[in-house]
Design an enzyme around this catalytic site. Structure first.
Site, short mmCIF file in Angstrom:
data_model
loop_
_atom_site.label_atom_id
_atom_site.label_comp_id
_atom_site.label_asym_id
_atom_site.label_seq_id
_atom_site.Cartn_x
_atom_site.Cartn_y
_atom_site.Cartn_z
N ARG A 102 0.82 -1.22 0.00
CA ARG A 102 0.00 0.00 0.00
C ARG A 102 0.85 1.27 0.00
O ARG A 102 0.32 2.38 -0.11
CB ARG A 102 -0.97 -0.02 1.18
CG ARG A 102 -0.31 -0.22 2.53
CD ARG A 102 -1.35 -0.57 3.58
NE ARG A 102 -0.76 -0.92 4.86
CZ ARG A 102 -0.36 -2.14 5.20
NH1 ARG A 102 -0.45 -3.13 4.34
NH2 ARG A 102 0.13 -2.38 6.41
N LYS A 132 -8.50 -15.36 3.42
CA LYS A 132 -7.77 -15.91 2.27
C LYS A 132 -7.57 -17.40 2.46
O LYS A 132 -7.76 -18.20 1.54
CB LYS A 132 -6.38 -15.26 2.19
CG LYS A 132 -6.22 -14.18 1.16
CD LYS A 132 -4.73 -13.99 0.89
CE LYS A 132 -4.35 -12.53 0.91
NZ LYS A 132 -2.91 -12.29 0.86
#
Ligand code: G6Q
Length: 555
Positions: free
Chosen positions: A282, A514
């Site tokens: 990010r 995930k």
């Protein structure tokens, strides 16, 4: 994965700052002050002197904060908080390569945090020379690649130039780069276009592929880990389209990945560029993750301007006086509103259509960084960490959710972003004002209305006021100011993490979902292989979902 020399030496230094935020003396002081915060609705509360003086400047931006519920005493306490928590000292340590991505005493990523090194390349000596050298080497490779494209030395199978580029990536490998491309599309090289595929939803790739001339298109596959399910799946989908079109993928596909990752296989790609372990996804826009695509779209000189703007703001973020450091001041004002005045969310509202995806990028940058529940020593937090970040461009948002911001029961601090002149310069006078003036007048009116409110006998038409906001304003949205704005928010997020004593650089919270999805897919794959069952996903609304729930939920 590679770490510049000195990484281990820095590890020791990284543990120096550990504090309980709620035991700092500034905490006690701010708690006391929060009982009677500055009243923006009082007559004369927004005096011309206050409006003039409550302004911090750096790298082309003014941060106007007279519409925050702060006075001199609160600002002094916030300055004290910055000093007591060592915010600027930690920022400098970060820039010099301290291993700040870690949780002491527990298994953690144990990495340096050196996104700033990607732009700390203009000074004769960088604070983190090894990392800056790596950034420079990748930039040089990129410059050569761009020159080859420009000069017509690198062309497609038919000898034609490449006009389009598809960026395949997700999360940090998508949001920031996409936000910057949209922000700066006004400066792009004529005839070049960029498209993005991120979602594993096959319709995302299909919609982009439909109507593209693949023969003239480059595909930039971006994945730091080289193992992200969505990106690898989408890469395969796009490769298949090339093969079906009779085109050779290795003449069109570019890789941006970590050295040694499963995607680090130059034979499969026209070019391979690298980003490094010490750059978080990010925070990676100014690494090759954003640079390859931005260089293709905008040209190398504009890319360098983005880096220059970011570097200027990184330098300003080292200023200890909070009134001269917009990133630090914005971080502290955010903490004042969130931890002491009890505001749970923050609206980031750009009055610039070009910044339409910038809030989405900041949502990731902030919430993935500061959505944490333990300290850097692994202790449960006894104070709030990051707020919920949301927002959309104005004036559109005014016709949508501003009702709640003005009159709802939740107090939502707002950060407005605006520019004095438009990007394209195409405007007109309607009733003696330009559209740009209308845009800015609305921005300022919102900040004032939120602050001062409006007394009214009719309770439904009453505006309580005292709703804090800040305005970030620059002359024009250019590559330079875009770089500065990006770096300002990156630094803001990092400062807040330092003050809350959390690790703003990992993202363990995204792992569990995930893992469960991977188990579910393995289950479907097994079914398909064993019994030829083909309706696994199509049937997800029926028995398969129930079965999945049974398989995944604790018994
Ligand atoms: C960002 C996160 C995350 C990451 C994506 C894509 O800080 O780590 O959003 O960027 O999961 O990861 P890859 O670049 O490894 O594909």
């Amino acid at each position: 994965m590679e770490q510049p020399a000195g990484a281990r030496d820095q590890r020791q230094a990284s543990s120096c700052f550990s504090h309980d935020f709620n035991k700092l003396s500034a905490w006690t002081q701010l708690e006391e002050l929060a009982r009677s915060p500055y009243d923006l609705t009082a007559p004369g509360a927004l005096s011309p002197v206050r409006i003039r003086d409550y302004r911090a400047q750096a790298a082309g931006f003014d941060l106007l904060y007279s519409t925050q519920r702060v006075d001199e005493t609160v600002l002094a306490a916030l300055q004290g908080l910055a000093e007591e928590s060592g915010a600027v000292a930690q920022f400098r340590r970060m820039k010099k390569g301290a291993v700040l991505n870690r949780i002491e005493g527990y298994a953690s990523e144990e990495r340096q945090v050196l996104h700033t090194a990607c732009r700390d390349i203009f000074a004769p000596v960088s604070l983190a020379p090894a990392a800056s050298d790596q950034a420079k080497a990748e930039l040089e490779k990129l410059a050569d690649f761009l020159v080859a494209l420009e000069a017509g030395n690198l062309v497609n199978e038919a000898g034609e130039p490449f006009t389009d580029l598809v960026q395949v990536g997700i999360g940090g490998s998508d949001l920031g780069p996409r936000a910057l491309y949209l922000a700066l599309v006004a400066c792009k090289i004529p005839g070049r276009r960029v498209h993005f595929i991120s979602n594993v939803d096959p319709d995302d790739a299909a919609a982009v592929l439909n109507g593209l001339d693949l023969a003239k298109t480059l595909v930039n596959v971006v994945s730091k880990s080289g193992s992200t399910l969505e990106t690898l799946t989408n890469e395969e989908m796009v490769r298949k389209a090339y093969v079906e079109a009779g085109l050779e993928p290795s003449r069109h596909f570019i890789a941006v990945t970590g050295k040694g990752s499963p995607m680090d296989n130059p034979a499969r790609y026209l070019r391979s560029f690298y980003m490094f372990d010490y750059i978080g996804g990010r925070y990676s826009v100014t690494s090759m993750v954003g640079a390859v695509m931005l260089g293709f779209a905008l040209g190398y000189p504009h890319l360098i301007e983005i880096l220059r703007g970011a570097n200027a703001m990184d330098l300003a973020a080292e200023e200890p006086d909070i009134r001269r450091n917009p990133a630090l001041l914005l971080a502290l004002l955010g903490i004042w509103n969130h931890n002491f005045l009890g505001c749970q969310t923050l609206a980031i509202l750009p009055y610039s259509q070009a910044l339409s995806r910038f809030t989405a990028h900041l949502q990731q940058c902030d919430m993935e960084s500061n959505g944490k529940s333990v300290t850097r020593q692994g202790k449960a937090l006894a104070w709030e960490s990051g707020p919920v970040i949301w927002g959309e461009p104005g004036t559109n948002g005014q016709h949508a959710f501003y009702q709640l911001i003005h009159q709802g029961t939740a107090i939502v601090p707002a950060e407005f972003i605006g520019f004095r002149t438009s990007q394209h310069g195409r405007d007109l006078l309607v009733e003696q004002t330009t559209s740009q003036e209308k845009l800015l007048a609305n921005l300022l009116a919102q900040a004032l209305a939120l602050a001062t409110g409006q007394p009214e006998d009719n309770p439904n038409r009453r505006f309580a006021g005292n709703r804090p906001s800040a305005v970030l304003i620059a002359d024009r949205l250019t590559p330079y100011t875009m770089g500065a704005l990006l770096a300002l928010y990156e630094a803001k997020v990092v400062f807040q993490g330092f003050i809350w004593n959390i690790n703003s650089f990992d993202q363990e919270g995204v792992q569990l979902g995930k893992k469960l999805a991977t188990r579910l897919l393995a289950h479907y794959a097994g079914l398909r292989q064993d019994s030829g069952y083909s309706g696994a996903v199509a049937d997800v609304s029926g028995w398969a979902l129930l079965e999945a729930a049974g398989m995944l939920l604790p018994k």
